[in-house]
Design an enzyme around this catalytic site. Structure first.
Site, mmCIF file in Angstrom:
data_model
loop_
_atom_site.group_PDB
_atom_site.id
_atom_site.type_symbol
_atom_site.label_atom_id
_atom_site.label_comp_id
_atom_site.label_asym_id
_atom_site.label_seq_id
_atom_site.Cartn_x
_atom_site.Cartn_y
_atom_site.Cartn_z
ATOM 1 N N ASN A 38 47.187 104.550 11.155
ATOM 2 C CA ASN A 38 46.728 106.209 10.669
ATOM 3 C C ASN A 38 46.836 107.306 11.252
ATOM 4 O O ASN A 38 46.493 108.234 11.284
ATOM 5 C CB ASN A 38 44.825 106.028 11.531
ATOM 6 C CG ASN A 38 44.321 104.587 10.969
ATOM 7 O OD1 ASN A 38 44.541 104.327 9.790
ATOM 8 N ND2 ASN A 38 43.145 104.417 11.127
ATOM 9 N N ARG A 108 44.014 103.601 0.949
ATOM 10 C CA ARG A 108 43.690 105.194 1.695
ATOM 11 C C ARG A 108 44.384 105.900 1.594
ATOM 12 O O ARG A 108 44.161 107.620 1.252
ATOM 13 C CB ARG A 108 42.446 104.165 2.020
ATOM 14 C CG ARG A 108 41.727 105.650 2.812
ATOM 15 C CD ARG A 108 40.525 105.956 1.889
ATOM 16 N NE ARG A 108 39.629 106.348 1.770
ATOM 17 C CZ ARG A 108 38.678 107.392 1.345
ATOM 18 N NH1 ARG A 108 38.406 107.248 -0.042
ATOM 19 N NH2 ARG A 108 38.014 108.082 1.754
ATOM 20 N N ASP A 132 37.786 100.074 -1.082
ATOM 21 C CA ASP A 132 38.795 98.998 -0.151
ATOM 22 C C ASP A 132 37.752 97.927 -0.148
ATOM 23 O O ASP A 132 36.603 97.622 -0.844
ATOM 24 C CB ASP A 132 38.184 100.484 0.820
ATOM 25 C CG ASP A 132 39.648 99.947 1.863
ATOM 26 O OD1 ASP A 132 39.907 98.841 1.965
ATOM 27 O OD2 ASP A 132 40.279 101.487 1.613
HETATM 28 C C1 UD1 Z 1 39.755 106.874 9.003
HETATM 29 C C2 UD1 Z 1 40.540 105.550 9.329
HETATM 30 C C3 UD1 Z 1 39.919 103.619 8.889
HETATM 31 C C4 UD1 Z 1 38.878 104.041 9.680
HETATM 32 C C5 UD1 Z 1 38.151 105.034 9.203
HETATM 33 C C6 UD1 Z 1 37.211 105.743 10.424
HETATM 34 C C7 UD1 Z 1 43.219 105.814 7.937
HETATM 35 C C8 UD1 Z 1 43.760 105.525 7.147
HETATM 36 N N1 UD1 Z 1 41.987 105.160 8.313
HETATM 37 O O1 UD1 Z 1 39.496 106.038 7.345
HETATM 38 O O2 UD1 Z 1 40.885 103.245 9.354
HETATM 39 O O3 UD1 Z 1 38.180 102.841 10.319
HETATM 40 O O4 UD1 Z 1 39.050 106.188 9.520
HETATM 41 O O5 UD1 Z 1 37.433 105.181 11.680
HETATM 42 O O6 UD1 Z 1 43.299 106.958 8.887
HETATM 43 N N2 UD1 Z 1 32.962 109.169 3.831
HETATM 44 C C9 UD1 Z 1 32.174 110.380 3.090
HETATM 45 N N3 UD1 Z 1 32.257 110.996 2.134
HETATM 46 C C10 UD1 Z 1 33.769 111.622 2.118
HETATM 47 C C11 UD1 Z 1 34.576 111.045 3.249
HETATM 48 C C12 UD1 Z 1 33.923 109.997 3.974
HETATM 49 O O7 UD1 Z 1 30.469 109.517 2.637
HETATM 50 O O8 UD1 Z 1 33.811 112.744 1.396
HETATM 51 C C13 UD1 Z 1 32.136 108.747 4.633
HETATM 52 C C14 UD1 Z 1 32.644 106.824 4.338
HETATM 53 O O9 UD1 Z 1 32.651 106.491 3.176
HETATM 54 C C15 UD1 Z 1 32.920 106.345 5.534
HETATM 55 C C16 UD1 Z 1 32.864 107.198 6.921
HETATM 56 O O10 UD1 Z 1 32.948 108.447 5.932
HETATM 57 O O11 UD1 Z 1 31.149 105.218 5.805
HETATM 58 C C17 UD1 Z 1 33.851 107.176 6.697
HETATM 59 O O12 UD1 Z 1 35.258 107.539 6.030
HETATM 60 P P1 UD1 Z 1 36.752 108.063 7.198
HETATM 61 O O13 UD1 Z 1 36.172 109.121 8.723
HETATM 62 O O14 UD1 Z 1 36.456 109.861 6.187
HETATM 63 O O15 UD1 Z 1 37.391 107.545 7.024
HETATM 64 P P2 UD1 Z 1 38.909 107.446 6.565
HETATM 65 O O16 UD1 Z 1 39.232 108.903 6.244
HETATM 66 O O17 UD1 Z 1 38.723 106.857 5.418
#
Ligand code: UD1
Length: 441
Positions: A38, A108, A132
């Site tokens: 990550n 992702r 996902d």
């Molecule tokens: C990253 C990690 C993943 C980890 C996650 C949380 C990578 C490639 N992946 O994913 O392994 O599980 O952090 O620690 O680094 N959300 C929204 N809108 C947005 C963005 C996010 O609703 O625009 C929600 C997502 O659906 C989820 C939550 O916020 O429920 C957390 O997402 P986020 O922290 O963005 O995770 P990722 O960056 O996708």
């Protein structure tokens, strides 16, 4: 692009591979913890911000690095493994800011090219990432942040198109500390005109790693590691390429800790950073593990039965959602009842059915799981539904009587650098059986 030499995309072969695990004796020895998936995927995206030759070291040998290399190649960056765990990325500035669907849908982290490309070129077209394995993952916060910086965004035919002659610094407060949105806005803000303040920013160590690389490239960032990031934009063309060491993977480290937790024994997790895993290590200690931070790693010792605890996932520094399948597995063989609450991804209990096939006593209700510990699990064929759950099934197999055969190994390959070899080297009874019938430890 020169294809990465050691990152063969496992493709169909790994889709048919199996991992076979038997109940294992106490694990003893040392495991070198690889660099973080990550982190490295975002560091790779950051190379889009400066022309020249970048070198990333401590790069894990995982399928997602190969997929990200393919995406960067489509944009115009040459990548090659130039030494073990060393990835060289050459960007001569002649880039096409378009990320096509067939690559975006595979990973992702492809969303992380949006911010740097828009900030640098003023336009970008990116296919919308799909759902996902553990549910829908919207990008509304990424897009709202870029709009606040003056971008015009349209979504048509499954593509996000963003334009901005030059992004402008803005005050952005996230409603939730999203990891990906924080990284995207950070990389967009590096070239914006003026100052961007990101409030309620995610604080994961991998974001600290990205900030360190961007700063070494010449970006002006204050507050790295905190929930307020202040980025003073620099003129496009002023950043320089760097050599950067990828931070150790706290989830892979936790996986080896979970393995020794269920078998007993003692492992030195070389390279693991205790300061990045503080809350988890404290909870592991409550479960009965003896944990000592060393100058270059963490020693984990286990003996006797684990004790159950209650756990809730939270953004960093809380317990990461990526640790959860490992914790549920540990609770499956612990003394007592543990309640696990998922606060980030409501659908992320799918692997529970697979653990139940191994005899685990788990019931789920919405975003809670109740785990009643048993003395032993019993081996069975199971399927890895995603990266972390796949690793957790491997850990469960170490504590299960008989053989546990895990399919869906390509998921594990996305984020684990030789999980089977590393576990076998410290005494686990585990092997990988290749599709053609061959086998390798
Ligand atoms: C990253 C990690 C993943 C980890 C996650 C949380 C990578 C490639 N992946 O994913 O392994 O599980 O952090 O620690 O680094 N959300 C929204 N809108 C947005 C963005 C996010 O609703 O625009 C929600 C997502 O659906 C989820 C939550 O916020 O429920 C957390 O997402 P986020 O922290 O963005 O995770 P990722 O960056 O996708």
């Amino acid at each position: 692009m020169s294809p990465p030499e050691t990152h063969a995309d496992p493709g169909d072969r790994a889709h048919a591979d199996h991992i076979v695990v038997h109940r294992s004796p106490a694990l003893v020895g040392e495991v070198v913890v690889p660099g973080a998936k990550n982190s490295v995927l975002k560091l790779m995206a950051a190379t889009l911000l400066a022309d020249g030759e970048h070198v990333l070291t401590n790069v894990p040998d995982i399928a997602d690095v190969a997929i990200m290399s393919d995406l960067l190649a489509a944009i115009g960056v040459d990548t090659a493994m130039t030494a073990p765990h060393e990835l060289t990325l050459r960007n001569d500035g002649d880039l096409t800011p378009v990320a096509p669907y067939h690559l975006v849908e595979r990973i992702r982290a492809s969303i992380n090219v949006l911010g740097p490309l828009l900030g640098r070129f003023g336009h970008v077209r990116l296919s919308l990432p799909g759902g996902d394995d553990f549910g829908s993952r919207p990008i509304d916060m990424h897009l709202r942040g870029l709009e606040a910086m003056g971008a015009t965004i349209t979504i048509e035919h499954g593509d996000v198109e963003a334009h901005a002659d030059r992004l402008l610094g803005a005050d952005i407060t996230f409603e939730f500390p999203s990891v990906g949105a924080t990284e995207n806005i950070l990389m967009a803000a590096v070239h914006a005109k003026g100052t961007t303040v990101i409030d309620n920013a995610a604080r994961e160590p991998e974001i600290g790693d990205l900030c360190a690389m961007l700063s070494a490239m010449g970006a002006d960032i204050e507050g790295a590691g905190s929930s307020t990031l202040t980025v003073h934009g620099v003129e496009p063309g002023t950043l320089r390429p760097v050599r950067h060491h990828t931070v150790a993977d706290r989830v892979q480290a936790a996986t080896y800790a979970a393995a020794v937790a269920v078998t007993g024994g003692e492992l030195l997790l070389r390279g693991a950073r205790a300061e990045h895993m503080e809350v988890l290590l404290r909870r592991f200690a409550e479960m009965g593990l003896d944990i000592v931070a060393q100058h270059d790693g963490i020693t984990v010792r286990a003996g006797g039965r684990l004790r159950s605890i209650d756990v809730a996932t939270l953004p960093y520094p809380g317990i990461a959602t990526d640790y959860k399948p490992l914790i549920v597995t540990m609770l499956s063989v612990a003394d007592g009842v543990g309640i696990v609450t998922e606060n980030l991804y409501p659908g992320r209990f799918r692997y529970v059915e697979e653990l139940q096939r191994l005899g685990a006593d788990i019931s789920t209700d919405g975003h809670h799981a109740v785990v009643r510990g048993r003395h032993a699990l019993s081996g069975a064929p199971v399927r890895a539904p995603d990266i972390r759950a796949g690793a957790a099934l491997v850990v469960a197999g170490l504590a299960a009587e008989g053989a546990t055969t895990i399919s869906g190994v390509h998921h594990i390959d996305r984020g684990y650098d030789d999980l089977v070899g590393r576990l076998a080297a410290v005494g686990a009874r585990i092997e990988r059986r290749q599709a053609a019938g061959g086998s390798s430890a």
